[in-house]
Scaffold this active site. Structure first.
Site, PDB file in Angstrom:
ATOM      1  N   HIS A  83       0.852  -1.202   0.000  1.00 49.88           N
ATOM      2  CA  HIS A  83       0.000   0.000   0.000  1.00 49.88           C
ATOM      3  C   HIS A  83       0.875   1.234   0.000  1.00 49.88           C
ATOM      4  O   HIS A  83       2.090   1.141   0.121  1.00 49.88           O
ATOM      5  CB  HIS A  83      -0.999  -0.020   1.153  1.00 49.88           C
ATOM      6  CG  HIS A  83      -0.398   0.084   2.524  1.00 49.88           C
ATOM      7  ND1 HIS A  83       0.422  -0.883   3.059  1.00 49.88           N
ATOM      8  CD2 HIS A  83      -0.488   1.059   3.481  1.00 49.88           C
ATOM      9  CE1 HIS A  83       0.778  -0.531   4.285  1.00 49.88           C
ATOM     10  NE2 HIS A  83       0.257   0.652   4.560  1.00 49.88           N
ATOM     11  N   HIS A  92       1.492   3.889   1.913  1.00 43.74           N
ATOM     12  CA  HIS A  92       2.084   4.642   3.026  1.00 43.74           C
ATOM     13  C   HIS A  92       3.606   4.730   2.896  1.00 43.74           C
ATOM     14  O   HIS A  92       4.266   3.777   2.473  1.00 43.74           O
ATOM     15  CB  HIS A  92       1.692   4.012   4.367  1.00 43.74           C
ATOM     16  CG  HIS A  92       0.287   4.352   4.776  1.00 43.74           C
ATOM     17  ND1 HIS A  92      -0.431   3.622   5.678  1.00 43.74           N
ATOM     18  CD2 HIS A  92      -0.528   5.364   4.372  1.00 43.74           C
ATOM     19  CE1 HIS A  92      -1.638   4.164   5.837  1.00 43.74           C
ATOM     20  NE2 HIS A  92      -1.711   5.222   5.049  1.00 43.74           N
ATOM     21  N   ASP A 133       6.097   4.666   4.901  1.00 48.30           N
ATOM     22  CA  ASP A 133       6.991   3.697   5.557  1.00 48.30           C
ATOM     23  C   ASP A 133       7.009   2.353   4.827  1.00 48.30           C
ATOM     24  O   ASP A 133       7.747   1.445   5.219  1.00 48.30           O
ATOM     25  CB  ASP A 133       6.630   3.517   7.049  1.00 48.30           C
ATOM     26  CG  ASP A 133       5.222   2.993   7.269  1.00 48.30           C
ATOM     27  OD1 ASP A 133       4.292   3.406   6.534  1.00 48.30           O
ATOM     28  OD2 ASP A 133       5.035   2.177   8.180  1.00 48.30           O
ATOM     29  N   HIS A 134       6.259   2.247   3.737  1.00 49.28           N
ATOM     30  CA  HIS A 134       6.274   1.028   2.919  1.00 49.28           C
ATOM     31  C   HIS A 134       6.893   1.246   1.540  1.00 49.28           C
ATOM     32  O   HIS A 134       7.282   0.291   0.890  1.00 49.28           O
ATOM     33  CB  HIS A 134       4.855   0.461   2.771  1.00 49.28           C
ATOM     34  CG  HIS A 134       4.275   0.027   4.076  1.00 49.28           C
ATOM     35  ND1 HIS A 134       4.030  -1.287   4.381  1.00 49.28           N
ATOM     36  CD2 HIS A 134       3.933   0.734   5.181  1.00 49.28           C
ATOM     37  CE1 HIS A 134       3.548  -1.365   5.613  1.00 49.28           C
ATOM     38  NE2 HIS A 134       3.478  -0.158   6.123  1.00 49.28           N
ATOM     39  N   HIS A 193      -7.428  -0.553   5.874  1.00 50.91           N
ATOM     40  CA  HIS A 193      -6.345   0.309   6.379  1.00 50.91           C
ATOM     41  C   HIS A 193      -6.133   1.463   5.396  1.00 50.91           C
ATOM     42  O   HIS A 193      -6.117   2.635   5.768  1.00 50.91           O
ATOM     43  CB  HIS A 193      -5.089  -0.539   6.531  1.00 50.91           C
ATOM     44  CG  HIS A 193      -3.867   0.231   6.931  1.00 50.91           C
ATOM     45  ND1 HIS A 193      -3.719   0.794   8.175  1.00 50.91           N
ATOM     46  CD2 HIS A 193      -2.733   0.536   6.235  1.00 50.91           C
ATOM     47  CE1 HIS A 193      -2.536   1.407   8.240  1.00 50.91           C
ATOM     48  NE2 HIS A 193      -1.927   1.271   7.068  1.00 50.91           N
ATOM     49  N   ASP A 245      -0.278  -3.996   6.362  1.00 51.60           N
ATOM     50  CA  ASP A 245      -0.865  -3.397   7.565  1.00 51.60           C
ATOM     51  C   ASP A 245      -2.340  -3.777   7.709  1.00 51.60           C
ATOM     52  O   ASP A 245      -3.119  -3.029   8.292  1.00 51.60           O
ATOM     53  CB  ASP A 245      -0.745  -1.866   7.515  1.00 51.60           C
ATOM     54  CG  ASP A 245       0.687  -1.386   7.747  1.00 51.60           C
ATOM     55  OD1 ASP A 245       1.563  -2.215   8.038  1.00 51.60           O
ATOM     56  OD2 ASP A 245       0.916  -0.164   7.641  1.00 51.60           O
ATOM     57  N   HIS A 270       4.590  -4.729  10.903  1.00 53.22           N
ATOM     58  CA  HIS A 270       4.926  -3.998  12.140  1.00 53.22           C
ATOM     59  C   HIS A 270       5.038  -4.958  13.323  1.00 53.22           C
ATOM     60  O   HIS A 270       4.291  -5.941  13.406  1.00 53.22           O
ATOM     61  CB  HIS A 270       3.869  -2.937  12.469  1.00 53.22           C
ATOM     62  CG  HIS A 270       3.911  -1.753  11.565  1.00 53.22           C
ATOM     63  ND1 HIS A 270       4.813  -0.727  11.723  1.00 53.22           N
ATOM     64  CD2 HIS A 270       3.175  -1.444  10.476  1.00 53.22           C
ATOM     65  CE1 HIS A 270       4.621   0.182  10.774  1.00 53.22           C
ATOM     66  NE2 HIS A 270       3.633  -0.230   9.998  1.00 53.22           N
TER      67      HIS A 270
HETATM   68 ZN   LIG Z   1       0.140   1.652   6.493  1.00 54.54          ZN
END
Ligand SMILES: [Zn+2]
Length: 250
Positions: A53, A55, A57-58, A111, A128, A166
């Site tokens: 996805h 985001h 941090d990905h 999410h 996530d 995570h």
């Molecule tokens: Zn995320």
């Protein structure tokens, strides 16, 4: 056979590295540097990047990785991405010949709306959506979408190994124990997670079976969870919505 190696990133992310001989596929590289360090140290070659996805941090490390390794990037076809990629959607198959694995795409909105997972007979890379004993926050989707996504995951074989991105497991277990204090499997999972984290080891992967027995977001119809969610109406979606809210403030 592949090796699946967690590369810790940021505070609590895992970038998953799938290695077969010298070939590597990486999932959700939020940061390029730890991935490149790993590749250099082992003299491995990056062959593809998979994204679950949008985001940061990905995906934050994708462009830097592409500057060094011009590989294919597979990313959800439900979203625009600022790098060259192959858009993939529900039920698409991705043949990663360099590591001798094939993955199917599952669309799991909740999410985020673009969120996908990569799955085969053995592994689920759940991003996530499904965490160890928990699930992702609803940033874009509705509770109904997320519950539907989790129920799709429940159809997979119980032996499926679950790799999320995570390290939230211990806190999720502690929250889950507020809903199901008498769940023996959950108590055992807490002890195991505490022992692993003391040694700075990942609690991931779990199995889908373990999640079905301990993850409250997959167990909304359990009497204790219904009772402790504080919801008078007790449909699955009402309980899910209530416990997701409770977890936000835990
Ligand atoms: Zn995320």
């Amino acid at each position: 056979m592949i090796n699946i190696i967690p590369i810790p990133a940021f505070e609590d992310n895992y970038i998953w590295l799938l290695q077969h001989e010298r070939n590597v596929v990486v999932i959700d590289p939020g940061d390029a540097e730890p991935v490149m360090a790993h590749l250099r140290k082992n003299n491995w070659a990056l062959k593809a990047i998979l994204i679950t996805h949008h985001h940061h941090d990905h995906i934050g490390g994708v462009q830097a990785l592409l500057a060094h390794y011009p590989v294919k990037v597979y990313a959800p076809g439900y979203q625009h991405y600022p790098f060259d990629h192959i858009p993939v959607r529900e039920n698409d198959e991705i043949h990663l010949n360099d590591i001798s694995e094939t993955f199917k795409v599952l669309w799991l909105p909740g999410h985020t709306l673009d969120h996908i997972a990569y799955v085969n007979e053995q592994y689920l890379f759940s991003g996530d959506v499904l965490f160890g004993a928990g699930c992702g926050r609803l940033f874009e989707g509705t509770p109904t979408q997320m519950l539907h996504s989790l129920n799709k995951i429940k159809q997979l074989p119980l032996s499926t190994k679950v790799y999320c991105t995570h390290e939230y497991t211990l806190k999720n277990i502690q929250f889950a124990l507020t809903l199901e204090p008498d769940n023996i499997r959950l108590q055992a999972r807490e002890a195991k997670a505490i022992a692993l984290r003391k040694q700075h080891l990942p609690t991931i992967p779990s199995t889908l079976e373990e999640e079905m027995e301990t993850n409250p977001f997959l167990r909304c119809l359990e009497p204790d969870i219904k009772q402790n969610s504080g919801v008078k109406l007790s449909t699955e979606i009402d309980v899910f919505t209530a416990i997701r809210q409770l977890r936000n403030h835990y």
